[in-house]
Design a protein around this motif. Structure first.
Motif, PDB file in Angstrom:
ATOM      1  N   ARG A 124       0.830  -1.206   0.000  1.00 34.26           N
ATOM      2  CA  ARG A 124       0.000   0.000   0.000  1.00 34.26           C
ATOM      3  C   ARG A 124       0.869   1.263   0.000  1.00 34.26           C
ATOM      4  O   ARG A 124       0.513   2.271  -0.574  1.00 34.26           O
ATOM      5  N   VAL A 125       2.008   1.211   0.687  1.00 30.39           N
ATOM      6  CA  VAL A 125       2.885   2.378   0.726  1.00 30.39           C
ATOM      7  C   VAL A 125       4.013   2.270  -0.303  1.00 30.39           C
ATOM      8  O   VAL A 125       4.988   3.024  -0.267  1.00 30.39           O
ATOM      9  N   LEU A 154      -2.850  -2.137  11.968  1.00 34.78           N
ATOM     10  CA  LEU A 154      -3.973  -2.610  12.776  1.00 34.78           C
ATOM     11  C   LEU A 154      -5.292  -1.912  12.436  1.00 34.78           C
ATOM     12  O   LEU A 154      -6.203  -1.911  13.243  1.00 34.78           O
ATOM     13  N   ASN A 155      -5.369  -1.323  11.239  1.00 31.25           N
ATOM     14  CA  ASN A 155      -6.576  -0.574  10.853  1.00 31.25           C
ATOM     15  C   ASN A 155      -6.969   0.452  11.896  1.00 31.25           C
ATOM     16  O   ASN A 155      -8.051   0.373  12.486  1.00 31.25           O
ATOM     17  N   PRO A 156      -6.140   1.433  12.149  1.00 31.19           N
ATOM     18  CA  PRO A 156      -6.428   2.356  13.252  1.00 31.19           C
ATOM     19  C   PRO A 156      -7.633   3.251  12.945  1.00 31.19           C
ATOM     20  O   PRO A 156      -7.950   3.492  11.792  1.00 31.19           O
ATOM     21  N   LYS A 157      -8.277   3.692  14.017  1.00 30.58           N
ATOM     22  CA  LYS A 157      -9.339   4.688  13.860  1.00 30.58           C
ATOM     23  C   LYS A 157      -8.753   6.094  13.853  1.00 30.58           C
ATOM     24  O   LYS A 157      -9.356   7.032  13.378  1.00 30.58           O
ATOM     25  N   TYR A 158      -7.563   6.199  14.470  1.00 26.84           N
ATOM     26  CA  TYR A 158      -6.912   7.500  14.587  1.00 26.84           C
ATOM     27  C   TYR A 158      -5.490   7.391  14.064  1.00 26.84           C
ATOM     28  O   TYR A 158      -4.765   6.461  14.410  1.00 26.84           O
ATOM     29  N   LEU A 159      -5.095   8.343  13.232  1.00 29.53           N
ATOM     30  CA  LEU A 159      -3.731   8.322  12.713  1.00 29.53           C
ATOM     31  C   LEU A 159      -3.065   9.670  12.989  1.00 29.53           C
ATOM     32  O   LEU A 159      -3.625  10.722  12.687  1.00 29.53           O
ATOM     33  N   PHE A 160      -1.898   9.600  13.615  1.00 27.59           N
ATOM     34  CA  PHE A 160      -1.138  10.823  13.905  1.00 27.59           C
ATOM     35  C   PHE A 160       0.191  10.766  13.164  1.00 27.59           C
ATOM     36  O   PHE A 160       0.901   9.760  13.239  1.00 27.59           O
ATOM     37  N   CYS A 161       0.505  11.843  12.465  1.00 24.81           N
ATOM     38  CA  CYS A 161       1.776  11.880  11.740  1.00 24.81           C
ATOM     39  C   CYS A 161       2.537  13.136  12.133  1.00 24.81           C
ATOM     40  O   CYS A 161       2.034  14.245  11.977  1.00 24.81           O
ATOM     41  N   ASP A 162       3.758  12.935  12.627  1.00 18.54           N
ATOM     42  CA  ASP A 162       4.576  14.090  12.997  1.00 18.54           C
ATOM     43  C   ASP A 162       5.567  14.367  11.873  1.00 18.54           C
ATOM     44  O   ASP A 162       6.523  13.628  11.689  1.00 18.54           O
ATOM     45  N   GLU A 163       5.297  15.404  11.136  1.00 17.79           N
ATOM     46  CA  GLU A 163       6.125  15.794   9.997  1.00 17.79           C
ATOM     47  C   GLU A 163       6.503  14.601   9.123  1.00 17.79           C
ATOM     48  O   GLU A 163       7.672  14.259   8.990  1.00 17.79           O
ATOM     49  N   PRO A 164       5.485  14.018   8.486  1.00 16.98           N
ATOM     50  CA  PRO A 164       5.750  12.807   7.697  1.00 16.98           C
ATOM     51  C   PRO A 164       6.625  13.083   6.482  1.00 16.98           C
ATOM     52  O   PRO A 164       7.234  12.157   5.952  1.00 16.98           O
ATOM     53  N   GLU A 182      -5.172   9.541   0.786  1.00 17.20           N
ATOM     54  CA  GLU A 182      -5.923   8.393   0.256  1.00 17.20           C
ATOM     55  C   GLU A 182      -6.335   7.439   1.365  1.00 17.20           C
ATOM     56  O   GLU A 182      -7.491   7.026   1.449  1.00 17.20           O
ATOM     57  N   ILE A 183      -5.351   7.104   2.201  1.00 18.52           N
ATOM     58  CA  ILE A 183      -5.618   6.110   3.237  1.00 18.52           C
ATOM     59  C   ILE A 183      -6.712   6.589   4.185  1.00 18.52           C
ATOM     60  O   ILE A 183      -7.620   5.829   4.532  1.00 18.52           O
ATOM     61  N   ILE A 184      -6.657   7.833   4.570  1.00 16.52           N
ATOM     62  CA  ILE A 184      -7.626   8.245   5.574  1.00 16.52           C
ATOM     63  C   ILE A 184      -9.025   8.441   4.997  1.00 16.52           C
ATOM     64  O   ILE A 184     -10.006   8.233   5.689  1.00 16.52           O
ATOM     65  N   THR A 185      -9.116   8.794   3.705  1.00 22.01           N
ATOM     66  CA  THR A 185     -10.465   8.871   3.140  1.00 22.01           C
ATOM     67  C   THR A 185     -10.998   7.468   2.885  1.00 22.01           C
ATOM     68  O   THR A 185     -12.174   7.194   3.087  1.00 22.01           O
ATOM     69  N   GLU A 186     -10.079   6.576   2.475  1.00 20.39           N
ATOM     70  CA  GLU A 186     -10.476   5.195   2.207  1.00 20.39           C
ATOM     71  C   GLU A 186     -11.046   4.527   3.470  1.00 20.39           C
ATOM     72  O   GLU A 186     -12.069   3.856   3.421  1.00 20.39           O
TER      73      GLU A 186
END
Ligand SMILES: Nc1ncnc2c1ncn2[C@@H]1O[C@H](COP(=O)(O)OP(=O)(O)OP(=O)(O)O)[C@@H](O)[C@H]1O
Ligand SMILES: [Mg+2]
Lengths: 251, 245
Positions: A124-125, A154-164, A182-186
């Protein structure tokens, strides 16, 4: 949906965050922007409980995270994926083992199932055929992508990215931005991204929270940035000649 | 003040280390890895120093025993008791504090400053337990074995040295190492080595775990780990000796 109310945080004698309140909707890219040292990382880590806040409340879909016991927090933690500023891949494990780790730890999967899921995430990435390499053996951009793969395993409900996408070339940065979008809208994930990259703001930002010296200075939608009179925000966003020109032509 | 701060934080950390593991499979795998890392990878250094020290003790004892009334087999006895009582537990522990302690502190310290520990915590893993308890358990298994091997190799080294330099004949040496043998000395030594193993791995883990900053601080933590675990080993050597002997 994550809501934060009146968060303050200090370390010893220096206060870093001052009374910050805002909310982050699901399926949207919520960006926290601000200068280096403004407190973005501290805010993100406070939201997920890696720093204990001095005051304020944090709600994950109405569940008050700040008052939870260690055990209750652990349940929410399993719904959280996080990409750290430096990637934070386990450097004594291969890429595949890194992505399999949360699955093996919490998903009750057999090795085969976990490996399959890990390979799906790596695909996916767009990191393929590198399963048995170690983090030190791949480029920084690829490390970030593997970190994203691990965060979504783990199919998270919440995703946090620090300066990805800090420290990456503009093209790779855009690839990563789009991947997150894409991932978060999907999967309809509630996502919070720290950045000081104006390209990300313009490309993927749905909601933008501007932090200035530890205070919430401005928040709004991407398009509203062009018209705002907020001096500090303008200084930050339109620091480069390029963006000054773009704004001129827009207005 | 600083001492009490560290002691308190150390005790709190150990309480987290020994809480119930999240997933036993991953823990067993980790323990296996640590046994290789702490035990197997230390075999060579333990063998080499034990052999040479055993040899040197034999030669020095022989040259210092100029009184003809004393039988030469006492050289064997001297080497045996020096190795068993002090060298194989305490000195080996101090060497391992340098080797194992510094690498544990820098490994965990690096994980701290590169946010790998945060990454574990955010997944809901008890990072203290996950990272530290396998090391402590592995040291419980490996230190006594290293201690026993060191005794054997050291006494063997003395035998070879006596034979080659002519300081003590083979027969005399072998008679000497059996003469007035007290098995309890070995028990005493093994008990000490168990304590030292736990001291070294837990203190080094502690200094690694609470590293703040960057690469420079990782180096400092590693130095602190070695210095402090060595001091505590020496202190406990005194305490255990007065209790056990
Ligand atoms: N653990 C800590 N102890 C003490 N002070 C800290 C700690 N973490 C952060 N700070 C301070 O908080 C302030 C904000 O740091 P933070 O890392 O959140 O900045 P940032 O906005 O993420 O910057 P960057 O864009 O460079 O990552 C800094 O002045 C920093 O010195
Ligand atoms: Mg930061």
């Amino acid at each position: 949906m994550i809501e934060i109310q009146n968060i303050s945080k200090s370390f010893r004698n220096t206060q870093v965050l001052f009374d910050i309140s805002t909310s982050f909707e699901e399926g949207k890219v919520n960006l926290i922007i601000g200068q280096s040292g403004s407190g973005k990382t501290v805010l993100l880590k406070s939201i997920v409980g890696l720093h204990e806040v001095d005051a304020g409340n944090i709600f994950f879909h109405g569940r008050n995270f700040t008052t939870m016991s260690f055990k209750e927090r652990k349940e929410i933690r399993k719904e959280i994926g996080m990409v750290f500023q430096g990637g934070a891949l386990f450097d004594s494990s291969t890429l595949e083992e890194n992505v399999m780790f949360p699955l093996r730890m919490f998903a009750n999967m057999s090795v085969e199932e976990a490996r399959e899921r890990a390979n799906f995430c790596l695909k996916r990435v767009e990191v393929e055929n590198r399963n048995n390499l170690y983090p030190a053996e791949i480029s920084g951009g690829m490390q970030k992508r593997v970190a994203i793969a691990r965060a979504i395993a783990l199919n998270p409900k919440y995703l946090f990215c620090d300066e990805p996408n800090s420290g990456l070339d503009p093209r790779t940065a855009i690839v990563i931005d789009n991947l997150i979008k894409e991932i978060i809208t999907e999967y309809n994930i509630t996502c919070v991204v720290n950045t000081h990259d104006m390209n990300s703001v313009m490309e993927i930002g749905d909601k933008i929270v501007f932090i200035y010296q530890g205070k919430k200075w401005w928040e709004g939608k991407r398009d509203e940035i062009w018209e705002t009179n907020n001096v500090e925000l303008n200084d930050f966003v339109f620091a480069s000649e390029l963006y000054k020109k773009i704004r001129k032509s827009k207005l | 003040m600083n001492f009490f701060f560290n002691l308190g934080r150390y005790i709190l950390l150990m309480r987290r280390v020994f809480s119930k593991p999240d997933d036993s499979r991953e823990y067993f795998k980790a323990i296996g890895k640590e046994i290789v890392f702490i035990g197997y990878n230390s075999l060579l250094i333990v063998f080499v120093i034990s052999f040479f020290i055993g040899a040197v003790i034999t030669i020095q004892t022989a040259y210092n025993m100029t009184n003809p009334i004393l039988p030469t087999y006492l050289v064997g006895l001297g080497t045996r008791d020096s190795m068993i009582l002090e060298f194989s537990s305490t000195i080996v522990a101090i060497v391992l504090a340098g080797k194992v302690g510094s690498s544990i502190a820098s490994q965990i310290g690096t994980m701290r400053v590169t946010e790998q520990i945060d990454a574990l915590e955010i997944m809901g893993v008890n990072s203290a337990s996950f990272l530290i308890s396998p090391k402590i358990i592995a040291s419980l298994c490996t230190f006594p074995i290293l201690c026993l091997l060191s005794m054997v190799v050291g006494i063997f080294g003395g035998w070879i040295a006596g034979e080659f330099t002519g300081a003590v004949s083979s027969d005399q040496y072998i008679y000497g190492i059996q003469y007035m043998f007290i098995p309890y000395y070995m028990v005493y030594s093994v008990i000490k080595s168990v304590f030292f193993g736990v001291i070294i791995t837990s203190i080094s883990s502690y200094f690694g775990y609470f590293t703040t900053g960057g690469a420079l601080e990782v180096g400092q933590s590693s130095t602190k780990a070695v210095v402090n675990s060595t001091l505590v080993v020496l202190l406990f050597n005194l305490i255990l000796t007065s209790i056990l002997l």
